[in-house]
Design an enzyme around this catalytic site. Sequence first.
Site, short mmCIF file in Angstrom:
data_model
loop_
_atom_site.label_atom_id
_atom_site.label_comp_id
_atom_site.label_asym_id
_atom_site.label_seq_id
_atom_site.Cartn_x
_atom_site.Cartn_y
_atom_site.Cartn_z
N LYS A 13 0.83 -1.21 0.00
CA LYS A 13 0.00 0.00 0.00
C LYS A 13 0.86 1.25 0.00
O LYS A 13 0.63 2.18 -0.79
CB LYS A 13 -0.93 -0.01 1.21
N ARG A 50 -3.40 3.03 8.53
CA ARG A 50 -3.73 1.79 7.81
C ARG A 50 -2.52 0.86 7.75
O ARG A 50 -1.39 1.33 7.60
CB ARG A 50 -4.17 2.10 6.37
N GLY A 63 -8.37 -7.29 4.62
CA GLY A 63 -9.20 -7.52 5.78
C GLY A 63 -8.52 -8.22 6.94
O GLY A 63 -9.13 -8.43 7.99
N MET A 72 -5.63 -7.28 8.58
CA MET A 72 -4.98 -6.43 9.58
C MET A 72 -5.79 -5.15 9.76
O MET A 72 -6.85 -4.99 9.17
CB MET A 72 -3.53 -6.17 9.19
N ARG A 75 -3.47 -1.36 -6.45
CA ARG A 75 -2.65 -2.57 -6.41
C ARG A 75 -3.00 -3.42 -7.62
O ARG A 75 -4.07 -3.25 -8.22
CB ARG A 75 -2.88 -3.37 -5.13
N HIS A 119 -4.29 -44.80 -2.09
CA HIS A 119 -4.46 -45.51 -3.36
C HIS A 119 -5.53 -44.84 -4.20
O HIS A 119 -5.35 -44.58 -5.40
CB HIS A 119 -4.81 -46.97 -3.10
N SER A 137 15.19 -42.18 -12.00
CA SER A 137 13.89 -41.53 -11.90
C SER A 137 13.56 -41.43 -10.42
O SER A 137 13.51 -42.44 -9.72
CB SER A 137 12.81 -42.33 -12.63
N ASN A 155 7.33 -39.88 -4.01
CA ASN A 155 6.32 -40.30 -3.03
C ASN A 155 6.98 -41.11 -1.92
O ASN A 155 6.86 -40.79 -0.73
CB ASN A 155 5.24 -41.15 -3.71
N CYS A 166 9.11 -39.21 -11.21
CA CYS A 166 7.82 -39.80 -11.56
C CYS A 166 6.87 -39.87 -10.37
O CYS A 166 5.83 -40.52 -10.45
CB CYS A 166 8.02 -41.20 -12.16
N TYR A 196 13.46 -34.36 -17.20
CA TYR A 196 12.03 -34.41 -17.44
C TYR A 196 11.28 -34.61 -16.12
O TYR A 196 11.85 -35.02 -15.11
CB TYR A 196 11.66 -35.55 -18.41
#
Length: 902
Positions: free
Chosen positions: A27, A96, A105, A107, A340, A456, A786, A790, A854, A874
Amino acid sequence: MSENKDQKFVYDFTEGNRDLKDLLGGKGANLAEMTNLGLPVPPGFTITTEACKVYLESGTAPAALREEVSAHLAALEAKMGKKLGQSDDPLLVSVRSGAKFSMPGMMDTVLNIGLSDESVAGLAAQAGNERFAWDSYRRLVQMFGKTVLGIEGELFEDALDEAKAAKKVAVDTDLDAADLKKLVKVFKKIVAKEAGREFPQDAREQLDLAVEAVFKSWNTDRAKLYRRQERIPGDLGTAVNICSMVFGNLGPDSGTGVAFTRDPASGHAGVYGDYLQNAQGEDVVAGIRNTVPLADLETIDKASYDQLMTIMTTLENHYKDLCDIEFTIERGQLWMLQTRVGKRTAGAAFRIATQLVDQGLIDEAEALQRVTGHQLAQLMFPRFDEGAKTTLLGRGIAASPGAAVGKAVFDSYTAVKWSRSGEKVILIRRETNPDDLDGMIASEGILTSRGGKTSHAAVVARGMGKTCVCGAEELDVDTKRRRMTVGETVIEEGDVVSIDGSTGKVYLGEVPVVPSPVVEYFEGRMHAGADDADELVAAVHRIMAYADRVRRLRVRANADNAEDASRARRFGAQGIGLCRTEHMFLGERRELVERLILADTDEERDEALSALLPLQKKDFVELFEAMDGLPVTVRLLDPPLHEFLPDITELSVRVALAEARQDANENDLRLLQAVHKLHEQNPMLGLRGVRLGLVIPGLFKMQVRAIAEAAAERKNAKGDPRAEIMVPLVGTVQELEIVREEADQVIAEVEAATGTSLKLTIGTMIELPRAALTAAQIAEAAQFFSFGTNDLTQTVWGFSRDDVEASFFTAYLEKGIFGVSPFETIDKDGVGSLVRHAVEQGRATRPDLKLGVCGEHGGDPESVHFFHEVGLDYVSCSPFRIPVARLEAGRAAAESKGSDSR
């Protein structure tokens, strides 16, 4: 942070610019920028974020701050020709907040600082409007009491409602000066009672306390929650803007409004915004009175309207983007209070980016940076009609985006049967397993009462582009009775339900679905034209084309069959980065797997493997045909063998009942022995991956032979198969060396038998910490890596990904331990460090080592940028995430190029 005695903590609006957002907040920087542009900004100054940081760390403001504020306040008073708090014609200011990143909204703000029992009369005299002065005073006491003194806001609102009720009016503008005088007295009594002190009459005390309140508001619960949601760092602090007041509540020739230089919903040019006459500050967004469309301002005050339109054009051309503007009109004089770069919908983001290119305001590289993969994903999801009436049953984890409607079914067999009869179904399970794959494919969507985003159900659903809601714990799923209950509501099999994979919401009955034209475009079923949807598609097409031209990372697909491979190719996949062969062992082939596991002799085992070989080969032939000319990485069997056997409890019961009847089945008895033998307490860290290939003789050799024979058949048919064989869960180079020696032997045998030369490469998944740490050794035997992020995330963190999301991840996110789940976006500090180390060590051993990923992170926007940075070749992801990965790979390349040029 420590205070520097020479540090400057206050900047006049004439001293800053928009590049100082770190220091002046968004601001303050933009107020300074508008001042520099010569736009009508009320004079003022900004207290820096550095001052806030000192306050937050020490509990007190910097020692030099009071003196600096006094100097700038004196300069402001001289400029305005009036003093803060003087009894006649007082200077009033607003206080402000203004952080670097917009936190609307979250602060605090206080208006009309400087009013007191004495100065309110001076303001009334100066304005010639007693009602206006008392209205401004009651607003100050109300905002100050709530924001600075921490008094419950409803106490003031209730008092205001009572005043309107006593006067028998509906809106506060119908209260006259006498009514407002009485209301101020009531408000001051509330302050005295609730805060234990009188409302401060000294203007400087008001100012200092308001500044301190804004500093404190940085760490309110709502601000911290918002930062976590938006991933805004918590150590930035907020600036404080002190601005001379201008008044929109002086009468019908005054008002306040919000404007956008383009429609933030669609991106179309036009006049968009709201205006409210005789109003101040927060009245527009607070909704206390109905606003009028911004276009009506042309009739109300044409001069101000014309000036505002000119300023809006100036700002958009200057910022080269959609601008969000707040303004006030004081008796016909227009004042700019804020601007802004405005937030927008996903569709508007793509449209605006291309529009600005056409206007010559930005180039294609900048347009690419103006959109995100998250926005593209939003455009691809089918969506429920937001205007439709709905009955909410519950909410789970939004596991795979989209909107799906169908009849509830509770097992895979019924899902397939009903689907083949033309019914649309939703497969509802407590949790899914590989046996449910047929039912998942046949269903419109999947709903489970257990599991998280990497369960799964979630992983497979995302791979197929299926809508999925997981972990809806309030739903009691009874698969035996074929029903689901939620409180008093019972959903029987055949009842229609709707699930929203973008929000996790579950609805009773059918909710209308709005299709995505963007998916139709990627699948080649829609082209750019003239209407609104086609215009969006055209914008997406242009930005995607540029992203594809500049990206370095190639994008592959996780696909297990020819159908998924063909879809992935339409979506722009440049190969398959992960083909999971375990899905090829299900259905009618399960009996052959059982025979393999139950084999007591080499002959029985070889017989089972020989029966599986042509089936595996057929799968690979179809896959290589669908991906002809592109690489296909085939992962050898990975999950524990017990996943292919019956449930131990169900089988035990079956055998026990049969024995009681004295008609026990010999095969069931052998199966039960095998299940007990293979049972593991933690199967994901047990007999799986490369360990299976080493323990079950001939298993991996059969798979390698199937791959090689399929590649040879395709090559002899004038095709161009490019198979890559990936060995999973390797932890030491010796494991890979043994498997590779066997694989090379099999490949040589197939080459000799078929008369073909096969250029099959052999590599491994890096999904264990030890593999990453010993990558230099493993690269001696691997032609490619690769990263299976996970499992790497699971083993680095010690998390069971099927359990932790539902059990404690919510608490971790709320407490700020995570900004985001490490299964969604890669943990750069932990998992990412291992990836970086393995990349460096692997390429040090083998400079031509091909590197990819992957795991689920391959389609996550933020993770794609990390993979670009560390030098992977990749990323591979589910087919429906391919466009997202393509876009983000282009953004990563453009971003790094821009950084290099700077």
